[in-house]
Scaffold this motif. Structure first.
Motif, PDB file in Angstrom:
ATOM      1  N   UNK A   1       0.847  -1.200   0.000  1.00 34.54           N
ATOM      2  CA  UNK A   1       0.000   0.000   0.000  1.00 34.54           C
ATOM      3  C   UNK A   1       0.881   1.248   0.000  1.00 34.54           C
ATOM      4  N   UNK A   2       0.348   2.287  -0.662  1.00 35.57           N
ATOM      5  CA  UNK A   2       1.092   3.550  -0.746  1.00 35.57           C
ATOM      6  C   UNK A   2       1.196   4.174   0.654  1.00 35.57           C
ATOM      7  N   UNK A   3       0.086   4.121   1.382  1.00 33.75           N
ATOM      8  CA  UNK A   3       0.035   4.687   2.737  1.00 33.75           C
ATOM      9  C   UNK A   3      -0.443   3.611   3.697  1.00 33.75           C
ATOM     10  N   UNK A   4       0.141   3.589   4.883  1.00 28.44           N
ATOM     11  CA  UNK A   4      -0.325   2.660   5.920  1.00 28.44           C
ATOM     12  C   UNK A   4      -0.741   3.436   7.161  1.00 28.44           C
ATOM     13  N   UNK A   5      -1.705   2.895   7.887  1.00 32.47           N
ATOM     14  CA  UNK A   5      -2.046   3.454   9.189  1.00 32.47           C
ATOM     15  C   UNK A   5      -1.994   2.321  10.207  1.00 32.47           C
ATOM     16  N   UNK A   6      -1.265   2.548  11.281  1.00 37.26           N
ATOM     17  CA  UNK A   6      -1.251   1.575  12.378  1.00 37.26           C
ATOM     18  C   UNK A   6      -2.270   2.052  13.412  1.00 37.26           C
ATOM     19  N   UNK A   7      -3.315   1.253  13.601  1.00 29.30           N
ATOM     20  CA  UNK A   7      -4.398   1.619  14.543  1.00 29.30           C
ATOM     21  C   UNK A   7      -4.751   0.370  15.346  1.00 29.30           C
ATOM     22  N   UNK A   8      -3.719  -0.217  15.938  1.00 22.13           N
ATOM     23  CA  UNK A   8      -3.886  -1.534  16.573  1.00 22.13           C
ATOM     24  C   UNK A   8      -4.302  -1.447  18.047  1.00 22.13           C
ATOM     25  N   UNK A   9      -4.529  -0.252  18.552  1.00 23.35           N
ATOM     26  CA  UNK A   9      -5.106  -0.109  19.891  1.00 23.35           C
ATOM     27  C   UNK A   9      -4.155  -0.424  21.031  1.00 23.35           C
ATOM     28  N   UNK A  10      -4.747  -0.756  22.180  1.00 27.49           N
ATOM     29  CA  UNK A  10      -3.944  -1.010  23.380  1.00 27.49           C
ATOM     30  C   UNK A  10      -4.525  -2.183  24.163  1.00 27.49           C
ATOM     31  N   UNK A  11      -3.734  -2.689  25.104  1.00 25.05           N
ATOM     32  CA  UNK A  11      -4.161  -3.817  25.959  1.00 25.05           C
ATOM     33  C   UNK A  11      -3.867  -3.455  27.411  1.00 25.05           C
ATOM     34  N   UNK A  12      -4.560  -4.157  28.333  1.00 23.54           N
ATOM     35  CA  UNK A  12      -4.286  -3.844  29.742  1.00 23.54           C
ATOM     36  C   UNK A  12      -2.830  -4.072  30.098  1.00 23.54           C
ATOM     37  N   UNK A  13      -2.285  -3.113  30.796  1.00 24.69           N
ATOM     38  CA  UNK A  13      -0.898  -3.207  31.238  1.00 24.69           C
ATOM     39  C   UNK A  13      -0.871  -4.068  32.507  1.00 24.69           C
ATOM     40  N   UNK A  14      -0.018  -5.067  32.518  1.00 25.57           N
ATOM     41  CA  UNK A  14       0.058  -5.930  33.708  1.00 25.57           C
ATOM     42  C   UNK A  14       1.388  -5.669  34.411  1.00 25.57           C
ATOM     43  N   UNK A  15       1.332  -5.111  35.628  1.00 30.80           N
ATOM     44  CA  UNK A  15       2.568  -4.710  36.304  1.00 30.80           C
ATOM     45  C   UNK A  15       3.371  -5.920  36.759  1.00 30.80           C
ATOM     46  N   UNK A  16       4.667  -5.710  36.951  1.00 27.77           N
ATOM     47  CA  UNK A  16       5.467  -6.839  37.458  1.00 27.77           C
ATOM     48  C   UNK A  16       5.411  -6.803  38.985  1.00 27.77           C
ATOM     49  N   UNK A  17       4.480  -7.585  39.511  1.00 30.30           N
ATOM     50  CA  UNK A  17       4.275  -7.695  40.958  1.00 30.30           C
ATOM     51  C   UNK A  17       4.629  -9.130  41.338  1.00 30.30           C
ATOM     52  N   UNK A  18       5.374  -9.275  42.402  1.00 30.11           N
ATOM     53  CA  UNK A  18       5.769 -10.620  42.821  1.00 30.11           C
ATOM     54  C   UNK A  18       4.541 -11.525  43.020  1.00 30.11           C
ATOM     55  N   UNK A  19       4.522 -12.637  42.356  1.00 28.97           N
ATOM     56  CA  UNK A  19       3.448 -13.621  42.528  1.00 28.97           C
ATOM     57  C   UNK A  19       2.286 -13.465  41.561  1.00 28.97           C
ATOM     58  N   UNK A  20       2.213 -12.312  40.868  1.00 30.74           N
ATOM     59  CA  UNK A  20       1.035 -12.084  40.009  1.00 30.74           C
ATOM     60  C   UNK A  20       0.981 -13.080  38.846  1.00 30.74           C
ATOM     61  N   UNK A  21       2.170 -13.503  38.372  1.00 34.65           N
ATOM     62  CA  UNK A  21       2.175 -14.466  37.264  1.00 34.65           C
ATOM     63  C   UNK A  21       1.606 -15.831  37.684  1.00 34.65           C
ATOM     64  N   UNK A  22       1.561 -16.090  38.990  1.00 37.37           N
ATOM     65  CA  UNK A  22       1.021 -17.388  39.456  1.00 37.37           C
ATOM     66  C   UNK A  22      -0.357 -17.220  40.114  1.00 37.37           C
ATOM     67  N   UNK A  23      -0.845 -15.992  40.168  1.00 34.08           N
ATOM     68  CA  UNK A  23      -2.155 -15.738  40.789  1.00 34.08           C
ATOM     69  C   UNK A  23      -3.156 -15.411  39.681  1.00 34.08           C
ATOM     70  N   UNK A  24      -4.247 -16.183  39.585  1.00 35.31           N
ATOM     71  CA  UNK A  24      -5.226 -15.844  38.543  1.00 35.31           C
ATOM     72  C   UNK A  24      -5.803 -14.440  38.745  1.00 35.31           C
TER      73      UNK A  24
END
Ligand SMILES: Cc1cc2nc3c(=O)[nH]c(=O)nc-3n(C[C@H](O)[C@H](O)[C@H](O)COP(=O)(O)OP(=O)(O)OC[C@H]3O[C@@H](n4cnc5c(N)ncnc54)[C@H](O)[C@@H]3O)c2cc1C
Length: 489
Positions: free
Chosen positions: A135-158
């Motif tokens: 394409x001659x011109x492109x637009x990136x409009x892919x939005x955003x997702x929830x930011x998940x902070x690096x908190x101890x244990x969060x990766x193992x806690x649902x």
């Protein structure tokens, strides 16, 4: 001259991408729209504005019925909420709106819609499902997702985010909300009203940190009175599963507190959706917050634009739509149009709502601008009282030349009330025009006229004016002096 398959290629079928696709195709540009998900509509339709506002309405109706006696009605004992029914209503509203954002509708407009994950192979070509498209011109409009902070244990806690919250199997008894931005606070109140015991954990000393503290504190008081527990000024130490519950350990000063809940909702900001786009190979400027753009929404590759949440700027549907229009002007009409957020409005849909346009006191102070603030309260608005609404106020901020810098409204239907200020500020309408224009009585909108009137009344009913009128027309002055009665017990 290079021959491309398309004039305009768009990545992302949300608010920004759909605005651009529809505009470009109707203006005669050969347009390709690529969406990674199964359907068009983006976060707003599926996991954002539409489900959240539908849920909020349901929660507010339940709350009103529970509080019927405040309206002179009999007290009602309500059975608990069946969240499956609430989720069904949410999905039915989404499916109605989905028709406006259907592939068929866009195809009718002339847009070719493809589904899948696209990756840039060079600055004009992408690879999608094994095929190359240029394409001659492109637009990136892919939005955003929830930011998940690096908190101890969060990766193992649902935990859940805005993607899962609208399709829960049942209403949780307890919920911990991490974060206190608009999404967190809207959901905290809605779930509390439906019957969940909600705890909000926030790092700073204020909820809704972009807003003035007096306004945010008033909302916090409403939610606290309804039963939401707030833990401000805290840092999260860790999270873990504790039987059927989850536990978050937080620190507030020297105090260590364990907060338990059936569900953890993570609502701590947003990350731009950039994974898999192949941006590094394109040498495009971006970071975790988003793609860097200039005032015309061009990236450092001038034929590649970015719009909507992916730029990390104003993350609202109406911002995405506005930016979509700016991209069309620049990319299709080739006219140099710049984005201007001076009088950008937004609203947090708590009850009462908190709407803003332009600068608030916090912004004026940070910018070192001298201002005056003019306030009217909803308890002095007749309609508000009739509606059973007495909390909130309008705050108008004027600069030294007495021109509006911004307006904030905390009160019933604030999001709709701020629209009058959209016209006033963008149309540079004089405050005297607003104050002298007839508004229907009794309406909430009278508060807009009244705040302008309060500012002007000091000028009209001044000693100078009184003296002038006395001189010219021989007015005789006061007919009654204030009564200084001594009240004896
Ligand atoms: C809970 C919640 C409530 C909200 N409430 C409001 C509100 O009341 N009012 C308001 O104005 N805003 C609200 N918002 C914000 C609003 O939803 C967003 O600002 C808006 O959706 C942004 O539009 P967008 O087009 O930039 O992104 P999106 O709508 O997210 O669209 C981006 C699309 O791109 C697709 N995509 C991602 N990666 C790729 C890829 N590599 N290739 C192709 N496609 C891709 C995604 O699947 C998505 O469909 C809310 C958000 C949330 C989360």
């Amino acid at each position: 001259m290079a021959n491309y398959d398309f004039d305009m290629g768009i990545l992302g079928g949300g608010a920004a991408g759909l605005t651009i696709a529809s505009g470009a195709a109707q203006l005669g540009a050969k347009t390709l729209l690529i969406e990674k998900g199964k359907e068009l509509g983006g976060d707003c339709l599926h996991f954002g504005c539409v489900p959240s506002k539908t849920l909020i309405r349901t929660a507010n109706v339940y709350h009103l019925i529970k509080n019927a006696k405040h309206f002179g009605l009999p007290q009602v004992d309500l059975p608990p909420v069946d969240f499956k029914e609430v989720a069904k209503r949410i999905q039915s509203v989404i499916s109605i709106i989905q028709k406006h954002d259907s592939e068929e509708r866009f195809c009718k407009l002339g847009v070719r819609v493809e589904f899948g994950q696209a990756t840039f192979v060079d600055e004009h070509n992408i690879l999608l499902n094994g095929e190359k498209y240029s394409s001659k011109t492109w637009v990136i409009a892919t939005g955003s997702s929830p930011s998940v902070p690096s908190i101890e244990g969060l990766d193992k806690t649902p935990y859940i985010t805005n993607r899962e919250i609208y399709s829960l199997e049942r209403l949780p008894k307890t919920m911990i909300v991490l974060g206190a931005g608009p999404i967190a606070i809207e959901m905290a109140q809605a779930f509390c009203r439906l019957g969940t015991k909600v705890s909000v954990i926030q790092r700073s000393d204020q909820i809704l940190t972009k807003e003035d503290k007096d306004m945010a504190d008033q909302i916090m008081k409403v939610l606290s009175d309804e039963g939401v527990a707030f833990y401000l000024n805290t840092s999260v130490i860790n999270t873990m599963e504790a039987g059927s519950e989850k536990e978050i350990t937080i620190k507030r000063g020297e105090e260590v507190i364990n907060v338990r809940g059936e569900i953890i909702l993570v609502a701590m900001g947003r990350d731009a959706n950039l994974n898999g786009l192949g941006l590094k190979d394109l040498d495009l400027d971006f970071d975790r917050a988003g793609i860097k753009v200039d005032h015309r929404l061009r990236t450092n590759q001038k034929h590649i634009f970015a719009a909507g949440d992916v730029t990390g700027e104003y993350q609202f549907t109406h911002a995405a739509g506005y930016e979509g229009g700016v991209v069309i002007t620049n990319a299709i009409f080739h006219l140099p149009r710049r984005v201007d957020y001076t009088f950008f409005p937004w609203c947090t849909y708590t009850d009462p709502e908190l709407a803003s346009i332009g600068m608030n006191e916090k912004g004026a102070k940070a910018a070192g601008i001298k201002y005056s603030a003019w306030i009217e309260e909803f308890k002095d608005n007749d309609r508000s009282l009739a509606e059973g609404e007495h909390i909130g106020k309008i705050k108008m901020i004027l600069d030294e030349r007495e021109k509006p810098l911004g307006v904030q409204i905390l009160g019933p239907h604030a999001g709709d009330l701020v629209s009058e200020w959209v016209a006033i500020t963008n149309g540079r309408v004089k405050l005297s025009t607003l104050a002298s224009a007839v508004h229907p009585y009794p309406t909430l909108g009278e508060i807009n006229k009244r705040v302008a009137g309060t500012f002007l009344s000091g000028k009209i009913f001044s000693d100078r004016v009184r003296k002038g009128l006395k001189f010219f027309f021989n007015l005789k002055g006061r007919a009654c002096e204030p009564l200084n009665r001594v009240i004896t017990p």
